[in-house]
Design a protein around this motif. Structure first.
Motif, PDB file in Angstrom:
ATOM      1  N   ARG A 276     -34.344 -11.284  35.901  1.00  0.00           N
ATOM      2  CA  ARG A 276     -34.512 -12.405  36.823  1.00  0.00           C
ATOM      3  C   ARG A 276     -35.751 -12.229  37.680  1.00  0.00           C
ATOM      4  NH1 ARG A 276     -28.238 -12.069  38.653  1.00  0.00           N
ATOM      5  NH2 ARG A 276     -27.340 -13.311  36.969  1.00  0.00           N
TER       6      ARG A 276
ATOM      7  N   MET B   8     -39.534 -23.931  38.600  1.00  0.00           N
ATOM      8  CA  MET B   8     -38.653 -22.785  38.403  1.00  0.00           C
ATOM      9  C   MET B   8     -38.950 -21.676  39.408  1.00  0.00           C
ATOM     10  SD  MET B   8     -38.161 -22.676  34.236  1.00  0.00           S
ATOM     11  CE  MET B   8     -39.904 -22.804  33.766  1.00  0.00           C
TER      12      MET B   8
ATOM     13  N   GLU C 258     -37.324 -22.846  42.730  1.00  0.00           N
ATOM     14  CA  GLU C 258     -35.869 -22.945  42.680  1.00  0.00           C
ATOM     15  C   GLU C 258     -35.174 -21.613  42.411  1.00  0.00           C
ATOM     16  OE1 GLU C 258     -33.991 -25.874  43.125  1.00  0.00           O
ATOM     17  OE2 GLU C 258     -35.926 -26.658  43.839  1.00  0.00           O
ATOM     18  N   SER C 259     -35.907 -20.588  42.032  1.00  0.00           N
ATOM     19  CA  SER C 259     -35.300 -19.321  41.619  1.00  0.00           C
ATOM     20  C   SER C 259     -34.706 -18.567  42.800  1.00  0.00           C
ATOM     21  CB  SER C 259     -36.330 -18.436  40.919  1.00  0.00           C
ATOM     22  OG  SER C 259     -36.694 -18.958  39.666  1.00  0.00           O
TER      23      SER C 259
ATOM     24  N   THR D  55     -30.167 -16.793  39.495  1.00  0.00           N
ATOM     25  CA  THR D  55     -30.620 -17.768  38.508  1.00  0.00           C
ATOM     26  C   THR D  55     -31.539 -17.115  37.478  1.00  0.00           C
ATOM     27  OG1 THR D  55     -32.536 -18.393  39.855  1.00  0.00           O
ATOM     28  CG2 THR D  55     -30.507 -19.664  40.168  1.00  0.00           C
TER      29      THR D  55
ATOM     30  N   TYR E  20     -34.118 -19.164  34.832  1.00  0.00           N
ATOM     31  CA  TYR E  20     -34.526 -20.469  34.305  1.00  0.00           C
ATOM     32  C   TYR E  20     -35.403 -20.347  33.060  1.00  0.00           C
ATOM     33  CZ  TYR E  20     -32.949 -22.966  38.501  1.00  0.00           C
ATOM     34  OH  TYR E  20     -32.195 -23.519  39.505  1.00  0.00           O
ATOM     35  N   ASN E  21     -35.318 -21.383  32.237  1.00  0.00           N
ATOM     36  CA  ASN E  21     -36.167 -21.498  31.058  1.00  0.00           C
ATOM     37  C   ASN E  21     -36.376 -22.980  30.767  1.00  0.00           C
ATOM     38  OD1 ASN E  21     -37.660 -20.591  28.884  1.00  0.00           O
ATOM     39  ND2 ASN E  21     -35.911 -20.379  27.530  1.00  0.00           N
TER      40      ASN E  21
ATOM     41  N   HIS F 145     -33.138 -25.111  31.534  1.00  0.00           N
ATOM     42  CA  HIS F 145     -31.877 -24.421  31.239  1.00  0.00           C
ATOM     43  C   HIS F 145     -31.697 -23.286  32.235  1.00  0.00           C
ATOM     44  CE1 HIS F 145     -29.395 -21.867  28.169  1.00  0.00           C
ATOM     45  NE2 HIS F 145     -28.625 -22.400  29.108  1.00  0.00           N
ATOM     46  N   GLU F 146     -30.672 -23.379  33.088  1.00  0.00           N
ATOM     47  CA  GLU F 146     -30.327 -22.269  33.978  1.00  0.00           C
ATOM     48  C   GLU F 146     -29.322 -21.418  33.222  1.00  0.00           C
ATOM     49  OE1 GLU F 146     -29.562 -19.523  35.933  1.00  0.00           O
ATOM     50  OE2 GLU F 146     -27.813 -20.724  36.486  1.00  0.00           O
TER      51      GLU F 146
ATOM     52  N   SER G 190     -25.621 -20.057  34.758  1.00  0.00           N
ATOM     53  CA  SER G 190     -24.562 -21.069  34.861  1.00  0.00           C
ATOM     54  C   SER G 190     -24.452 -21.923  33.604  1.00  0.00           C
ATOM     55  CB  SER G 190     -24.838 -21.983  36.057  1.00  0.00           C
ATOM     56  OG  SER G 190     -26.027 -22.750  35.835  1.00  0.00           O
TER      57      SER G 190
ATOM     58  N   GLU H 203     -26.232 -24.455  33.048  1.00  0.00           N
ATOM     59  CA  GLU H 203     -26.468 -25.842  33.451  1.00  0.00           C
ATOM     60  C   GLU H 203     -27.805 -26.330  32.904  1.00  0.00           C
ATOM     61  OE1 GLU H 203     -26.656 -28.594  37.533  1.00  0.00           O
ATOM     62  OE2 GLU H 203     -26.599 -26.395  37.652  1.00  0.00           O
TER      63      GLU H 203
END
Length: 299
Positions: free
Chosen positions: A75, A211, A214-215, A219, A221-222, A248-249, A252, A254
């Motif tokens: 991460r 990303m 928001e990280s 989390t 992210y991709n 794509h998180e 989660s 999500e």
């Protein structure tokens, strides 16, 4: 067409860059990688008109060694990757990590969690950046700052020379009478048409701005897919695109939709204007061929 492009989603990989965003910007504020006096150096502004301060140090806890293959290390490295792409990326430059070599965690009282990661990195599939080291600070919850702060250096060159490809792509789109459009990149089979690859990479670079901001420690992210992209008219020398991307998180699982107004020119770099998160989609799933396969690493 640049033959060293990552055409489909690979395992997250990363590299890093330089200091530290301030508080999160309002949605209407442009996020831009701007040039400094030194050639090929950039700094990202996540707070409009201000550069980032140096990482703060206060009372620290003992340094904890982390397993470099587990989520916490990956991460932190992912954040360094997003920061690097926001500073140095283009439609022909997209940086990825090869492998996290080592990682440590240091809890700093009143500040946050500081990760130190060492990793090997590449641009695309064939331009080596060598070993990179990064300090990634996730601010303590409830503070003024929300976005991670990053400091990073790499052994190899970050200014990969893709000027010929960039200029040719820029001239083609500037001179076209038919604005370029695209949908579902990659498609359900993981295929990306050769003429769409620069737009896919530009989406990856632009998504790194989001990303990065928001990280947090929970989390990973991709970029999963470009739902659609449309070239817009521009009154200046910048090319302008409206993107709808699916992020794509992976913790989660999500799928998060964002609309991004993106500008780019070889001389000016990439800017993200008016990033807008879309309402939650309960029925959204990853395209079958683009869903990354994650190991069930322990937290």
């Amino acid at each position: 067409m640049h033959r060293c492009v990552c055409a489909a989603l690979a395992v997250l990989s990363l590299v890093g860059a330089s200091p530290t965003p301030g508080s999160a910007p309002p949605r209407s504020v442009p996020w831009k990688a701007s040039r400094l006096d030194k050639p090929n150096e950039h700094v990202i502004f996540l707070q409009y008109g201000e550069t980032e301060p140096a990482l703060k140090l206060k009372e620290t806890m003992p340094v904890e060694e982390l397993n470099p293959t587990h989520y916490p290390a990956r991460r932190a490295a992912a954040v360094a990757q997003h920061f690097l792409n926001a500073r140095h990326g283009s439609p022909y430059k997209w940086f990825h990590v090869e492998q996290v070599q080592s990682a440590t965690l240091e809890e700093i009282a009143g500040v946050g969690a500081k990760y130190h990661v060492v990793f090997s990195a590449k641009e695309g599939v064939c331009n080596s950046v060598g070993l990179c080291t990064a300090d990634v600070l996730f601010p303590e919850a409830g503070g003024d700052q929300t976005a991670p702060q990053v400091q990073c250096s790499c052994e190899g060159p970050l200014a990969i020379n893709a000027s010929a490809q960039e200029e040719a792509f820029y001239r083609r789109l500037r001179g076209s009478n038919s604005p370029v459009t695209g949908n579902n990149i990659p498609d359900s089979f993981g295929f990306i048409a050769p003429d769409m690859k620069p737009l896919w990479i530009l989406a990856g670079v632009a998504s790194s701005f989001v990303m990065l901001k928001e990280s947090n420690e929970n989390t990973l992210y991709n970029l999963a897919q470009v739902a659609n992209v449309t070239q817009l008219e521009s009154e200046d020398k910048q090319l302008k695109f409206q993107y709808h991307v699916l992020l794509h998180e992976m913790v989660s699982q999500e799928i998060i939709h964002w609309k991004l107004l993106v500008t780019w020119a070889p001389a000016g770099g990439v800017s993200v204007l008016h990033p807008e998160r879309q309402p939650h989609c309960h029925d959204c799933v990853l395209p079958p061929a683009t869903a990354p396969k994650e190991r069930s690493d322990p937290e």
